[in-house]
Design an enzyme around this catalytic site. Structure first.
Site, short mmCIF file in Angstrom:
data_model
loop_
_atom_site.label_atom_id
_atom_site.label_comp_id
_atom_site.label_asym_id
_atom_site.label_seq_id
_atom_site.Cartn_x
_atom_site.Cartn_y
_atom_site.Cartn_z
N GLU A 114 0.85 -1.21 0.00
CA GLU A 114 0.00 0.00 0.00
C GLU A 114 0.88 1.25 0.00
O GLU A 114 0.60 2.22 -0.71
CB GLU A 114 -0.93 -0.02 1.21
N GLU A 134 -3.40 -10.00 3.88
CA GLU A 134 -4.57 -9.63 4.68
C GLU A 134 -5.65 -10.70 4.61
O GLU A 134 -6.30 -11.01 5.61
CB GLU A 134 -5.15 -8.29 4.20
C1 1HE Z 1 6.46 -8.45 12.24
C2 1HE Z 1 5.80 -8.31 11.00
C3 1HE Z 1 4.56 -7.63 10.98
C4 1HE Z 1 7.62 -9.41 10.67
N1 1HE Z 1 4.09 -7.14 12.16
N2 1HE Z 1 5.95 -7.94 13.36
N3 1HE Z 1 1.97 -8.44 7.08
C5 1HE Z 1 2.17 -9.77 7.02
O1 1HE Z 1 1.29 -10.59 7.22
C6 1HE Z 1 3.59 -10.20 6.75
C7 1HE Z 1 4.19 -10.82 8.00
N4 1HE Z 1 5.63 -11.02 7.86
C8 1HE Z 1 6.16 -12.04 7.15
O2 1HE Z 1 5.49 -12.78 6.43
C9 1HE Z 1 7.65 -12.23 7.27
O3 1HE Z 1 8.08 -11.61 8.46
C10 1HE Z 1 8.48 -11.65 6.09
C11 1HE Z 1 8.24 -12.49 4.83
C12 1HE Z 1 8.14 -10.20 5.81
C13 1HE Z 1 9.98 -11.69 6.47
O4 1HE Z 1 10.32 -13.03 6.87
P1 1HE Z 1 11.66 -13.24 7.72
O5 1HE Z 1 11.83 -14.73 7.89
O6 1HE Z 1 12.78 -12.48 7.11
O7 1HE Z 1 11.40 -12.54 9.15
P2 1HE Z 1 10.56 -13.06 10.42
O8 1HE Z 1 11.42 -14.00 11.21
O9 1HE Z 1 9.23 -13.55 10.00
O10 1HE Z 1 10.32 -11.73 11.24
C14 1HE Z 1 11.36 -11.06 11.94
C15 1HE Z 1 10.73 -10.30 13.07
O11 1HE Z 1 9.86 -9.29 12.53
C16 1HE Z 1 9.84 -11.18 13.96
O12 1HE Z 1 9.89 -10.62 15.26
P3 1HE Z 1 10.82 -11.27 16.41
O13 1HE Z 1 10.56 -10.40 17.59
O14 1HE Z 1 10.34 -12.69 16.55
O15 1HE Z 1 12.22 -11.19 15.89
C17 1HE Z 1 8.47 -10.95 13.37
O16 1HE Z 1 7.42 -11.20 14.32
C18 1HE Z 1 8.54 -9.50 13.03
N5 1HE Z 1 7.57 -9.13 11.99
N6 1HE Z 1 6.55 -8.91 10.05
C19 1HE Z 1 4.78 -7.30 13.30
N7 1HE Z 1 3.89 -7.41 9.85
C20 1HE Z 1 -3.23 -0.58 6.77
S1 1HE Z 1 -3.70 -2.13 6.85
C21 1HE Z 1 -2.42 -3.10 6.25
C22 1HE Z 1 -2.70 -4.55 6.56
C23 1HE Z 1 -1.47 -5.37 6.47
O17 1HE Z 1 -0.41 -4.91 6.16
S2 1HE Z 1 -1.68 -7.00 6.82
C24 1HE Z 1 -0.22 -7.76 6.36
C25 1HE Z 1 0.75 -7.83 7.50
#
Ligand code: 1HE
Length: 261
Positions: A114, A134
């Site tokens: 977005e 989402e």
């Molecule tokens: C997060 C987030 C997040 C990572 N919110 N903390 N977005 C998503 O559904 C995408 C979610 N993220 C992922 O699928 C993956 O993290 C990635 C593909 C982006 C990257 O993977 P990777 O293996 O490099 O990293 P990771 O191990 O998954 O994440 C590293 C850290 O970032 C981990 O935290 P930690 O404390 O355990 O180290 C994750 O929890 C954190 N992290 N993504 C919070 N999104 C205006 S409305 C918009 C609506 C949306 O955007 S919905 C889609 C949300």
């Protein structure tokens, strides 16, 4: 303007390009409320000499979208205002003072897509992938994606991405219109900066017409669009800078259009 999660600097010989970097790499640049408000603030307070901007993200990914850890706490009313807060911030990106180029790599997902779609040009490197998770998280886009993304790729493709969790790779993303440029891994920022410097040399009024007027013409019926175009053309050509640029070409002082290599 630099905060813990957002780095701001000026680039170019005349400091004409603003570089805005998401610096929350440990959380994959997930956008929490503070980061969204910082983005809005940056675009509301760009120094007057800035003529173009680049947004990129630190680490392996451009942006993982909404910070999902903040989502758990909200009720319906708060959710509405939260979405409107994103709209206000990304509106400042799209309809701010200067053209904005997104330098994409790794994940460009959810709210990250977005944000990218609120920019005027997207440059992706080979590591880029796009998704709208989402659908599988039981939520909906809330940062203007339902308005902007179909205008880039069509409603059918966005519906498919959200219904099925489809992930587009960098090559297919460029093919369907998510990015206008595809470059080798690690070079998106360099390319975006070069484009920003080139854009900064345009007449500011022309850049304004392209970022503020063209998208409005695209929403108008053809008859009204032609009239808006004529008004904008008249205003642009009357600027002293336009007259000088045309004179420079006619006197052989300005570059010709060159076939690209
Ligand atoms: C997060 C987030 C997040 C990572 N919110 N903390 N977005 C998503 O559904 C995408 C979610 N993220 C992922 O699928 C993956 O993290 C990635 C593909 C982006 C990257 O993977 P990777 O293996 O490099 O990293 P990771 O191990 O998954 O994440 C590293 C850290 O970032 C981990 O935290 P930690 O404390 O355990 O180290 C994750 O929890 C954190 N992290 N993504 C919070 N999104 C205006 S409305 C918009 C609506 C949306 O955007 S919905 C889609 C949300």
């Amino acid at each position: 303007m630099t905060t813990k999660d957002l780095h701001f600097e000026l680039s170019g010989t005349e400091q004409e390009v603003a570089v805005i970097r998401l610096t929350r790499g440990a959380k994959r640049n997930a956008l929490n409320d503070g980061l969204i408000l910082s983005l809005r603030h940056v675009f509301e307070t760009l120094p007057p000499g800035v003529r173009a901007a680049v947004i990129d993200g630190e680490g392996e990914h451009f942006c993982a979208g909404l910070d999902l850890s903040e989502l758990q706490e909200r009720d319906a009313g708060q959710g509405l205002h939260h979405s409107r807060m994103w709209h206000a911030a990304l509106e400042r990106v799209q309809y701010g003072p200067v053209p904005v180029i997104a330098a994409l790599h790794g994940a460009v997902v959810g709210g990250g897509l977005e944000l990218a779609s609120a920019c005027h040009i997207r440059v992706a490197d080979d590591s880029t992938f796009y998704a709208l998770p989402e659908g599988s998280r039981g939520i909906f886009v809330g940062g203007g994606g339902s308005v902007r993304i179909p205008r880039l790729i069509g409603t059918a493709r966005m519906t498919d991405m959200m219904l099925t969790g489809r992930v587009y790779n960098a090559q297919d993303g460029e093919r369907i219109g998510l990015a206008q440029y595809l470059v080798p891994q690690g070079t998106a920022f360099e390319k975006a900066l070069a484009l920003a410097k080139r854009i900064a040399t345009n007449a500011p009024l022309t850049n304004y017409a392209l970022t503020h007027v063209l998208p409005r013409i695209a929403e108008q019926p053809a008859d009204q669009g032609f009239m808006t175009e004529a008004m904008m053309a008249a205003i642009a050509q009357s600027a002293p800078e336009a007259k000088e640029r045309v004179r420079a070409f006619l006197e052989g002082r300005a570059g010709k259009v060159q076939k690209s290599s």
